[in-house]
Design a protein around this motif. Structure first.
Motif, PDB file in Angstrom:
ATOM      1  N   THR A  56       0.920  -1.168   0.028  1.00 62.55           N
ATOM      2  CA  THR A  56      -0.087   0.086  -0.013  1.00 62.55           C
ATOM      3  C   THR A  56       0.888   1.318  -0.054  1.00 62.55           C
ATOM      4  OG1 THR A  56      -0.161  -0.007   2.420  1.00 62.55           O
ATOM      5  CG2 THR A  56      -1.936  -0.992   1.292  1.00 62.55           C
ATOM      6  N   LEU A  57       0.406   2.327  -0.660  1.00 65.38           N
ATOM      7  CA  LEU A  57       1.100   3.633  -0.684  1.00 65.38           C
ATOM      8  C   LEU A  57      -0.006   4.699  -0.333  1.00 65.38           C
ATOM      9  CD1 LEU A  57       3.466   4.795  -3.324  1.00 65.38           C
ATOM     10  CD2 LEU A  57       1.906   6.367  -2.291  1.00 65.38           C
ATOM     11  N   ILE A  58       0.085   5.461   0.640  1.00 65.04           N
ATOM     12  CA  ILE A  58      -0.597   6.471   1.072  1.00 65.04           C
ATOM     13  C   ILE A  58      -0.311   7.661   0.623  1.00 65.04           C
ATOM     14  CG2 ILE A  58      -1.596   7.841   2.760  1.00 65.04           C
ATOM     15  CD1 ILE A  58      -1.891   5.263   4.505  1.00 65.04           C
ATOM     16  N   ALA A  59      -1.143   8.353  -0.400  1.00 62.97           N
ATOM     17  CA  ALA A  59      -0.171   9.640  -1.232  1.00 62.97           C
ATOM     18  C   ALA A  59      -1.025  10.674  -0.598  1.00 62.97           C
ATOM     19  CB  ALA A  59      -0.447   9.281  -2.839  1.00 62.97           C
ATOM     20  N   CYS A  60      -0.296  11.812  -0.220  1.00 68.38           N
ATOM     21  CA  CYS A  60      -0.891  12.863   0.644  1.00 68.38           C
ATOM     22  C   CYS A  60      -0.818  14.096  -0.474  1.00 68.38           C
ATOM     23  CB  CYS A  60      -0.265  13.315   1.702  1.00 68.38           C
ATOM     24  SG  CYS A  60      -0.032  11.956   3.129  1.00 68.38           S
TER      25      CYS A  60
ATOM     26  N   ARG B  96      -4.894  10.729  -0.531  1.00 74.70           N
ATOM     27  CA  ARG B  96      -5.756  11.471   0.279  1.00 74.70           C
ATOM     28  C   ARG B  96      -5.573  13.094   0.276  1.00 74.70           C
ATOM     29  NH1 ARG B  96      -5.278   7.766   5.045  1.00 74.70           N
ATOM     30  NH2 ARG B  96      -5.935   5.866   3.936  1.00 74.70           N
ATOM     31  N   ILE B  97      -6.609  13.458  -0.143  1.00 68.95           N
ATOM     32  CA  ILE B  97      -6.727  15.059  -0.486  1.00 68.95           C
ATOM     33  C   ILE B  97      -6.927  15.799   0.810  1.00 68.95           C
ATOM     34  CG2 ILE B  97      -7.508  16.696  -1.895  1.00 68.95           C
ATOM     35  CD1 ILE B  97      -5.828  15.041  -3.594  1.00 68.95           C
ATOM     36  N   ALA B  98      -5.863  16.343   1.416  1.00 71.40           N
ATOM     37  CA  ALA B  98      -6.044  16.855   2.670  1.00 71.40           C
ATOM     38  C   ALA B  98      -4.748  17.567   3.171  1.00 71.40           C
ATOM     39  CB  ALA B  98      -6.683  16.126   3.859  1.00 71.40           C
ATOM     40  N   PRO B  99      -4.438  18.469   3.993  1.00 70.72           N
ATOM     41  CA  PRO B  99      -3.254  18.968   4.517  1.00 70.72           C
ATOM     42  C   PRO B  99      -2.690  17.589   5.004  1.00 70.72           C
ATOM     43  CG  PRO B  99      -4.731  20.599   5.072  1.00 70.72           C
ATOM     44  CD  PRO B  99      -5.715  19.498   4.468  1.00 70.72           C
ATOM     45  N   ALA B 100      -1.407  17.333   4.543  1.00 70.24           N
ATOM     46  CA  ALA B 100      -0.772  16.090   5.017  1.00 70.24           C
ATOM     47  C   ALA B 100      -0.714  15.610   6.345  1.00 70.24           C
ATOM     48  CB  ALA B 100       0.662  16.018   4.287  1.00 70.24           C
TER      49      ALA B 100
ATOM     50  N   ARG C 230      -1.594  12.425  11.026  1.00 73.74           N
ATOM     51  CA  ARG C 230      -2.123  12.388  12.358  1.00 73.74           C
ATOM     52  C   ARG C 230      -3.055  11.339  12.564  1.00 73.74           C
ATOM     53  NH1 ARG C 230      -1.108  18.771  13.890  1.00 73.74           N
ATOM     54  NH2 ARG C 230       1.242  18.508  14.575  1.00 73.74           N
ATOM     55  N   GLY C 231      -3.857  11.213  11.380  1.00 77.41           N
ATOM     56  CA  GLY C 231      -4.998  10.098  11.614  1.00 77.41           C
ATOM     57  C   GLY C 231      -4.682   8.966  11.235  1.00 77.41           C
ATOM     58  N   MET C 232      -3.276   8.609  10.865  1.00 76.06           N
ATOM     59  CA  MET C 232      -2.803   7.362  10.783  1.00 76.06           C
ATOM     60  C   MET C 232      -2.662   6.494  11.919  1.00 76.06           C
ATOM     61  SD  MET C 232      -0.249   8.005   7.511  1.00 76.06           S
ATOM     62  CE  MET C 232       0.742   6.788   8.119  1.00 76.06           C
TER      63      MET C 232
ATOM     64  N   PRO D 141       8.069   8.045  14.755  1.00 75.32           N
ATOM     65  CA  PRO D 141       7.463   6.883  15.750  1.00 75.32           C
ATOM     66  C   PRO D 141       6.567   5.920  14.841  1.00 75.32           C
ATOM     67  CG  PRO D 141       6.902   9.121  16.248  1.00 75.32           C
ATOM     68  CD  PRO D 141       7.301   9.085  14.860  1.00 75.32           C
ATOM     69  N   ARG D 142       6.047   6.202  13.697  1.00 71.44           N
ATOM     70  CA  ARG D 142       5.408   5.198  12.928  1.00 71.44           C
ATOM     71  C   ARG D 142       6.138   4.418  11.921  1.00 71.44           C
ATOM     72  NH1 ARG D 142       1.669   9.688  13.525  1.00 71.44           N
ATOM     73  NH2 ARG D 142      -0.240   9.284  14.109  1.00 71.44           N
ATOM     74  N   LEU D 143       7.399   4.624  11.952  1.00 68.49           N
ATOM     75  CA  LEU D 143       8.320   3.943  11.020  1.00 68.49           C
ATOM     76  C   LEU D 143       8.886   2.651  11.794  1.00 68.49           C
ATOM     77  CD1 LEU D 143       9.524   4.860   8.332  1.00 68.49           C
ATOM     78  CD2 LEU D 143      11.411   5.763   9.472  1.00 68.49           C
TER      79      LEU D 143
END
Ligand SMILES: C[S@@+](CC[C@H](N)C(=O)[O-])C[C@H]1O[C@@H](n2cnc3c(N)ncnc32)[C@H](O)[C@@H]1O
Length: 219
Positions: A90-94, A120-124, A129-131, A158-160
């Motif tokens: 998966t790739l989440i693209a901001c 994801r179209i939103a400020p990155a 922060r929602g992940m 921290p998410r890495l």
């Protein structure tokens, strides 16, 4: 001061380098050309042609399955990384632009990797922060607003997962990082580079590829 051993990259040398790198495939080439045709004033934002293969190489090198991209534009770097992921990766693209990323959506579909990419179209910062907060990301690519790099870094580290990578683009900011009169994004990049060096959680190397690329690995 220590002299650089780097060979100066002339236009001829640059073409030599490109000729000895993995070649862009037809979908990648078409996307690069379309971006220059449709958005001549913004096309310079696209990651350089040698960066697509480099990102793909890193994705494969670490066996990445979960990738996050901050700054997608017309989708070239996302395409390059998604093609290197396994089929269930998966790739989440901001990004914040529907207009620019629409070109990416088309190319991703054409390349058969659209199902791996969640745009994801939103400020990155909101998206990050929602992940999930647990360490699950294998590789993150930073290539959006330079003023946001430190905040993105702080959300991502921290998410890495241990051994995971953050790859940051434009860390030389057109050479302005050494200019005492630098302002705006160049100052933001200088602050980011200092932040990276001081972060003991990560081991980082700065490469003189394109506009400067830092590759940082979580300890
Ligand atoms: C340098 S371009 C990305 C280039 C892309 N990686 C490529 O290879 O084509 C920067 C992108 O960041 C996006 N951007 C700027 N500020 C943003 C923000 N706060 N959140 C998400 N995306 C943002 C812009 O819309 C733009 O598409």
């Amino acid at each position: 001061m220590t002299e650089s051993k780097a060979t100066p990259i002339t236009a001829e040398m640059y073409h030599y380098v490109l000729a000895h790198n993995p070649q862009l495939d037809s979908v990648q080439r078409e996307l690069v050309e379309r971006t220059h045709q449709q958005f001549p004033d913004s096309a310079g934002m696209q990651s350089a042609p040698e960066q697509g293969p480099l990102l793909a190489f890193l994705v494969r090198l670490i066996g990445a399955r979960h990738v996050v991209e901050v700054g997608t534009f017309t989708g070239f770097s996302a395409l390059s990384m998604a093609q290197a992921l396994p089929a269930d990766g998966t790739l989440i693209a901001c990004d914040v632009s529907e207009e620019w990323t629409a070109y990416g959506r088309e190319a991703w579909a054409k390349a058969g990797v659209a199902d791996r990419i969640q745009l994801r179209i939103a400020p990155a910062l909101e998206t990050l922060r929602g992940m999930l907060t647990e360490p699950h990301i294998d590789l993150a690519y930073l290539d959006a607003d330079k003023a946001g790099y430190i905040a993105y870094w702080e959300e991502l580290v921290p998410r890495l997962r241990p051994g995971g990578l953050i790859v940051a683009d434009n860390v030389l900011f057109h050479g302005q990082v050494t200019d005492p009169a630098a302002s705006g994004s160049a100052v933001a990049i200088k602050e980011f580079n200092d932040h990276v060096v001081a972060d003991d959680r990560m081991e980082a190397v700065m490469l003189t590829v394109a506009d400067g690329v830092t590759v940082a690995r979580k300890r």
